[in-house]
Design a protein around this motif. Sequence first.
Motif, PDB file in Angstrom:
ATOM      1  N   PRO A  88       0.812  -1.218   0.000  1.00 44.48           N
ATOM      2  CA  PRO A  88       0.000   0.000   0.000  1.00 44.48           C
ATOM      3  C   PRO A  88       0.850   1.275   0.000  1.00 44.48           C
ATOM      4  CG  PRO A  88      -0.920  -1.608   1.492  1.00 44.48           C
ATOM      5  CD  PRO A  88       0.419  -2.130   1.080  1.00 44.48           C
ATOM      6  N   LEU A  93       2.439   1.925  -3.394  1.00 46.35           N
ATOM      7  CA  LEU A  93       1.494   2.426  -4.393  1.00 46.35           C
ATOM      8  C   LEU A  93       1.064   3.868  -4.137  1.00 46.35           C
ATOM      9  CD1 LEU A  93      -0.669  -0.781  -4.778  1.00 46.35           C
ATOM     10  CD2 LEU A  93       0.481   0.394  -6.663  1.00 46.35           C
ATOM     11  N   THR A  94       1.139   4.305  -2.899  1.00 43.12           N
ATOM     12  CA  THR A  94       0.653   5.647  -2.563  1.00 43.12           C
ATOM     13  C   THR A  94       1.765   6.641  -2.279  1.00 43.12           C
ATOM     14  OG1 THR A  94       0.451   5.025  -0.220  1.00 43.12           O
ATOM     15  CG2 THR A  94      -1.497   4.707  -1.625  1.00 43.12           C
ATOM     16  N   LEU A 117       6.095   0.558 -11.218  1.00 44.27           N
ATOM     17  CA  LEU A 117       5.371   1.772 -10.838  1.00 44.27           C
ATOM     18  C   LEU A 117       5.884   3.007 -11.571  1.00 44.27           C
ATOM     19  CD1 LEU A 117       5.059   1.283  -6.955  1.00 44.27           C
ATOM     20  CD2 LEU A 117       3.412   0.704  -8.742  1.00 44.27           C
ATOM     21  N   LEU A 151       0.423  -6.347  -7.113  1.00 45.51           N
ATOM     22  CA  LEU A 151       0.158  -4.918  -7.284  1.00 45.51           C
ATOM     23  C   LEU A 151      -1.273  -4.680  -7.755  1.00 45.51           C
ATOM     24  CD1 LEU A 151       3.558  -3.872  -8.881  1.00 45.51           C
ATOM     25  CD2 LEU A 151       2.644  -3.008  -6.701  1.00 45.51           C
ATOM     26  N   ALA A 152      -1.755  -5.513  -8.662  1.00 47.40           N
ATOM     27  CA  ALA A 152      -3.135  -5.374  -9.136  1.00 47.40           C
ATOM     28  C   ALA A 152      -4.114  -5.571  -7.975  1.00 47.40           C
ATOM     29  CB  ALA A 152      -3.417  -6.377 -10.248  1.00 47.40           C
ATOM     30  N   TYR A 184      -3.567  -5.044  -4.693  1.00 48.76           N
ATOM     31  CA  TYR A 184      -3.523  -3.917  -3.769  1.00 48.76           C
ATOM     32  C   TYR A 184      -4.109  -2.651  -4.383  1.00 48.76           C
ATOM     33  CZ  TYR A 184      -1.172  -6.180   0.121  1.00 48.76           C
ATOM     34  OH  TYR A 184      -0.896  -6.981   1.209  1.00 48.76           O
ATOM     35  N   ARG A 185      -3.955  -2.475  -5.674  1.00 43.11           N
ATOM     36  CA  ARG A 185      -4.625  -1.338  -6.327  1.00 43.11           C
ATOM     37  C   ARG A 185      -6.130  -1.436  -6.144  1.00 43.11           C
ATOM     38  NH1 ARG A 185      -0.728  -2.162 -10.660  1.00 43.11           N
ATOM     39  NH2 ARG A 185       0.737  -0.397 -10.744  1.00 43.11           N
ATOM     40  N   GLU A 186      -6.659  -2.640  -6.313  1.00 44.44           N
ATOM     41  CA  GLU A 186      -8.095  -2.830  -6.159  1.00 44.44           C
ATOM     42  C   GLU A 186      -8.508  -2.579  -4.715  1.00 44.44           C
ATOM     43  OE1 GLU A 186     -11.887  -4.395  -5.401  1.00 44.44           O
ATOM     44  OE2 GLU A 186     -10.091  -5.381  -4.615  1.00 44.44           O
ATOM     45  N   LEU A 190      -7.053  -0.612  -2.537  1.00 49.10           N
ATOM     46  CA  LEU A 190      -6.952   0.821  -2.258  1.00 49.10           C
ATOM     47  C   LEU A 190      -8.044   1.625  -2.950  1.00 49.10           C
ATOM     48  CD1 LEU A 190      -3.070   1.213  -2.492  1.00 49.10           C
ATOM     49  CD2 LEU A 190      -4.458   1.337  -0.416  1.00 49.10           C
ATOM     50  N   SER A 191      -8.624   1.074  -4.006  1.00 50.92           N
ATOM     51  CA  SER A 191      -9.676   1.784  -4.732  1.00 50.92           C
ATOM     52  C   SER A 191     -11.033   1.658  -4.059  1.00 50.92           C
ATOM     53  CB  SER A 191      -9.778   1.262  -6.171  1.00 50.92           C
ATOM     54  OG  SER A 191     -10.349  -0.044  -6.202  1.00 50.92           O
TER      55      SER A 191
END
Length: 320
Positions: free
Chosen positions: A178, A181-182, A243, A306-307, A309-311, A313-314
């Motif tokens: 997380p 990604l942020t 990234l 990564l896919a 964790y992106r989901e 976080l969304s």
Amino acid sequence: MSSTAHTLHTVLGSGPAGTAVALELARRGHAVRLVDRKGEGPAYEGVERRAADVSTPEGALAAIEGAAVVHHAVNVGYHLQVEAMPRIQEAVLGAVEATGARLVVLDTLYPYGETHGEVMTEETPWRATSRKGRMRAELDARYLAAHREGRARVVLARSADFVGPGVFNSSLGGAFFPAALTGGEALGLGDIDLPHSYTFIGDLAVGLATLGERPEGDGRVWHLPTAPAVSTREVHRMVEERLGQPLKVLVVDELRPVGPFDEVFVGEYAEMFYQHTEPQIMDSSAFENAFGVRPTPLGESLDATLAFYREVLSRPAERS
């Protein structure tokens, strides 16, 4: 196709490993029962949920009723393991001895103890000196004795640190992705320049499902399919490449309370921190050669993680 195909498989434990195994078994066409204390959670096609306390003889018997194969993927918090895991073993082993079900046990690398960089194979001596390492070694010795004495049919499957979708409580999990990604501060443990094996959760699931279908593997330890070890710094570089930006990494070279690691966790994990101060290299070639299963390349594992964790976080934040 083995004689155990399309029979009932009971998976004990609905954490990332247990859930991944249940989904893989259902994908292969088996009837699947996923067991935890509450019997709650998302509905998965082909997977029945059941509540049971498998730390008791009665609960373990209720959990595995009618199953041909039992997958033991139960784990507990670090501060509870030495007390709880032997009790769970006694109940689960007693249940499979009573019913005749085969038992596939998800295991750790803890029994090997400190290896000083030696590559870990299934032939590596068990030299654990930590409380949790000695406990795991004692459990494994009992499992293998039960098989050797004809009381149960058991196989042990060892994994390195998990990585992948659904994996939060790992050195390469919720304390890392997380933040990566942020743009936050991602944690790295120990000496991140040392090689370190990470087992993709999808490969773990394939490996356990394969052992559940292949009784010729019983009676021994196997290392689940795991990509060749690289340094954790190299993992970070691969994430940066994906990234398109540098990471901010806080390297925790001496274990202390930080981020999600509270004082209780730190107090219990301290004896295991050697896993981050010496190379942790697990070789899975024996499994790969015996069963024709190859590990997912590390880059693909990171893409999937990564896919995921992106989901995560969304998702909109839950309101209290």
